[in-house]
Design a protein around this motif. Structure first.
Motif, PDB file in Angstrom:
ATOM      1  N   LEU A 241     -17.786  14.019   0.931  1.00  0.00           N
ATOM      2  CA  LEU A 241     -17.670  15.359   1.466  1.00  0.00           C
ATOM      3  C   LEU A 241     -16.395  15.413   2.241  1.00  0.00           C
ATOM      4  O   LEU A 241     -15.913  16.477   2.576  1.00  0.00           O
ATOM      5  N   ASP A 242     -15.933  14.246   2.852  1.00  0.00           N
ATOM      6  CA  ASP A 242     -14.730  14.230   3.586  1.00  0.00           C
ATOM      7  C   ASP A 242     -13.431  14.077   3.029  1.00  0.00           C
ATOM      8  O   ASP A 242     -12.352  14.019   3.656  1.00  0.00           O
ATOM      9  N   VAL A 243     -13.330  14.105   1.653  1.00  0.00           N
ATOM     10  CA  VAL A 243     -12.312  13.835   0.922  1.00  0.00           C
ATOM     11  C   VAL A 243     -11.509  15.044   0.475  1.00  0.00           C
ATOM     12  O   VAL A 243     -11.996  16.041   0.056  1.00  0.00           O
TER      13      VAL A 243
ATOM     14  N   PRO B 115      -4.022   9.258  15.026  1.00  0.00           N
ATOM     15  CA  PRO B 115      -4.431   9.957  13.627  1.00  0.00           C
ATOM     16  C   PRO B 115      -5.539  10.686  13.920  1.00  0.00           C
ATOM     17  O   PRO B 115      -6.238  10.428  14.951  1.00  0.00           O
ATOM     18  N   ASN B 116      -5.487  11.618  13.320  1.00  0.00           N
ATOM     19  CA  ASN B 116      -6.648  12.760  13.750  1.00  0.00           C
ATOM     20  C   ASN B 116      -8.131  12.028  13.311  1.00  0.00           C
ATOM     21  O   ASN B 116      -8.214  11.097  12.610  1.00  0.00           O
ATOM     22  N   LEU B 117      -9.041  12.149  14.342  1.00  0.00           N
ATOM     23  CA  LEU B 117     -10.173  11.646  14.316  1.00  0.00           C
ATOM     24  C   LEU B 117     -10.862  11.534  13.227  1.00  0.00           C
ATOM     25  O   LEU B 117     -11.695  10.643  12.620  1.00  0.00           O
ATOM     26  N   ARG B 118     -10.556  12.822  12.562  1.00  0.00           N
ATOM     27  CA  ARG B 118     -11.538  13.180  10.998  1.00  0.00           C
ATOM     28  C   ARG B 118     -11.018  11.938  10.154  1.00  0.00           C
ATOM     29  O   ARG B 118     -11.771  11.520   9.367  1.00  0.00           O
TER      30      ARG B 118
END
Length: 585
Positions: free
Chosen positions: A549-551, A538-541
């Protein structure tokens, strides 16, 4: 630390034997120690198989091997590491990393120097700040915007290929009818050629040539290669061009060592004379070496050139004859020069493009000969890796694409019996003159301390490459996906294939992807679980999300405020209503 890690990896592999295969361990013999064969060997060993690799030469890696001349070192074949994700995935699936195995990747920047016939030069880089003035010099401010659009198309082609082609098998025509494939295939460039697609973004022939010469990596003309292969340029600019310190074979050597720790038995200097079949010729049961020795196995995996294998290691069939008639990739005259001084005018990767660009490719792929003015590639590895040559000297590789061999009587192109000394001499003089005229270098011929040359017959004899084609079968639309030779024999059970001429195609990273596809097919056929992740991580993000902030949220602003969108919607609606009144009264 490394020793303990390797020990635990080996122990883990041994523990998998009983869990995956029970008490009866299956055996596999792999023909050929090219990159696809070596990666398959390590994967199958991890899955609990007893693996034997037989190789005709005294070295591993096939074309991915090294040539030494004293302290001078040359990459016999590939010299650019592209699509690094596929390399990292191979090592990750084997419970290790490239760094842990001693593979150090060096980024080559700039990517290339491009030399034109009019003595102009262009530098290609993965750095946008460097590319912007290079593009605008020839096509103005809008040219850079078109370049970004070209990369966007390349990104679409790249993601489609990575997700839908390089991680999937296509055992039949109907496998191309998968909804997941069909819903995306219309968004990629498969109908038009690479050159046609590039012409939609670049106005000058200079830039069109700069962004299509990569078709040479496929052994194809940019006027015939499907536009989807713009993904090659995309990965160079978006992910960079890399080089393993110590030469490209360092990657293969690391995979070989991983396999050996898991019990893989490599038998070099062991050419195969035939594939051993059951009495009814419906099952592969091993191989027969040219020495006369038999090696029995439950599975036979062929990493030798596929066309050679069908026509020399198996009984002759209509299909084997038809394979020999399929379009082959180009061949090459490759020079390996030990220079007694540095050639400062060259960077790590240099491309010299012919003035008559299309005609030069037609000479190669239609006339099957050396172009009157070839486009060619020059590699100076010491620019990025000082270990490639003695201090103050250079190791230079020159790859000149030419037509493959054609032994048909009265046919076009070259035959193995032609006067190759004369041909090589003429090409050498032409190449040296071109390099000196376009770069300003002087007295190159006198600076060559020693030389080795590979010609089409070299590629054919050393690696059993059909017609001396350096990249196996061509990979145009009718030689891709389900149209490409299958990873499993259609009538002989327990017989599988991996490598450049089978699915998914040619090139080192693609062959690594193919090794995963074929080994997973073997495991599926035997109903054995896969001891690695079936897909990319999966993407590291996604792993790092923890803050609000990452949602991810659906965008609430498309560049206009809400009142602006309502205003323009009303204007558009009124305009349409007015037009309808005028038309229909």
């Amino acid at each position: 630390m490394a020793t303990n890690y390797h020990h635990s990896t080996s122990e883990k592999a041994k523990m998998e034997h009983e869990r995956l295969l029970g008490t009866q361990q299956k055996s596999v013999v792999i023909i050929g120690a090219g990159v696809g064969g070596c990666a398959s060997a390590a994967r199958l060993a991890k899955a609990g198989f007893k693996v034997t690799v037989v190789e005709k030469n005294d070295f591993t890696g096939g074309r991915c091997s090294l040539i030494y001349d004293g302290e001078h070192r040359f990459d016999q074949g590939p010299s650019l590491l592209l699509i690094p994700d596929l390399f990292h995935e191979t090592f990750r699936d084997l419970d290790t990393t490239m760094a842990s195995e001693g593979v150090e990747l060096l980024q080559c920047n700039p990517n290339y120097q491009i030399f034109f016939h009019d003595n102009e030069k262009m530098t290609l880089s993965s750095d946008l700040a460097q590319m912007k003035p290079e593009i605008e010099k020839w096509e103005g401010k809008e040219g850079f915007e078109r370049y970004l659009s070209f990369l966007a198309e390349g990104h679409t082609n790249y993601e489609f290929s990575m997700g839908k082609v390089l991680r999937s098998n296509f055992p039949s025509f109907w496998s191309m009818m998968r909804p997941s494939l069909l819903k995306d295939i219309f968004w990629v460039s498969i109908a038009a050629s690479m050159y046609t697609r590039a012409s939609g973004y670049f106005l000058t022939d200079r830039l069109r040539r700069c962004f299509t010469f990569g078709s040479m990596y496929l052994g194809m003309s940019p006027y015939a290669a499907p536009g989807i292969y713009s993904l090659l340029q995309y990965t160079e600019f978006a992910e960079g061009i890399w080089y393993p310190r110590g030469g490209f074979h360092k990657v293969v050597d690391a995979i070989v060592n991983i396999g050996k720790r898991m019990g893989v038995d490599y038998q070099l200097n062991s050419p195969v004379s035939s594939i051993l079949l059951s009495e009814d010729e419906k099952q592969a049961v091993g191989v027969v070496l040219q020495s006369g020795r038999h090696i029995q196995a439950d599975i036979v995996l062929v990493n030798a050139d596929l066309v050679y294998a069908y026509n020399n290691l198996l009984p002759e069939t209509k299909y084997s004859k038809s394979l020999a008639k399929r379009p082959a990739s180009c061949s090459s005259i490759s020079f390996y020069w030990s220079m007694d001084r540095k050639v400062e005018e060259l960077s790590a990767h240099n491309i010299f493009l012919a003035e008559h660009y299309r005609e030069s490719f037609d000479d190669i792929f239609k006339e099957l000969k050396v172009p009157n003015e070839p486009s060619f590639y020059v590699h100076a590895p010491a620019r990025i890796d000082s270990t490639a040559a003695p201090e103050g000297k250079d190791s230079i590789v020159v790859l000149v694409p030419i037509g493959h061999l054609n032994e048909d009587e009265n046919g076009k192109g070259y035959k193995s019996t032609d006067d190759w000394n004369r041909i090589v001499s003429e090409v050498r003089e032409l190449i040296i003159e071109t390099i000196e005229r376009r770069t300003g270098a002087r007295n190159l011929k006198a600076a060559i301390a020693s030389e080795r040359v590979n010609i089409p017959t070299t590629w054919q004899q050393l690696f059993n490459l059909e017609k001396g084609g350096i990249l196996g079968l061509s990979i145009d639309f009718w030689n891709a996906l389900a149209f490409r030779p299958k990873t499993k024999h259609s009538t002989i059970s327990s017989l599988y294939f991996v490598g450049a001429s089978t699915h998914p195609g040619t090139g080192v990273p693609v062959c690594l992807a193919g090794a995963k596809i074929t080994t997973e097919q073997i495991l599926d056929d035997l109903k054995v679980g896969k001891p690695w992740s079936p897909a990319a991580p999966p993407n590291l993000r996604a792993k790092q999300m923890g803050s609000s902030l990452d949602v991810e949220r659906i965008g609430t602003n498309s560049g206009m405020e809400t009142w602006q969108r309502i205003f323009w919607a009303v204007v558009l609606g009124c305009s349409i209503t007015y037009a309808m009144i005028l038309i229909f009264g």
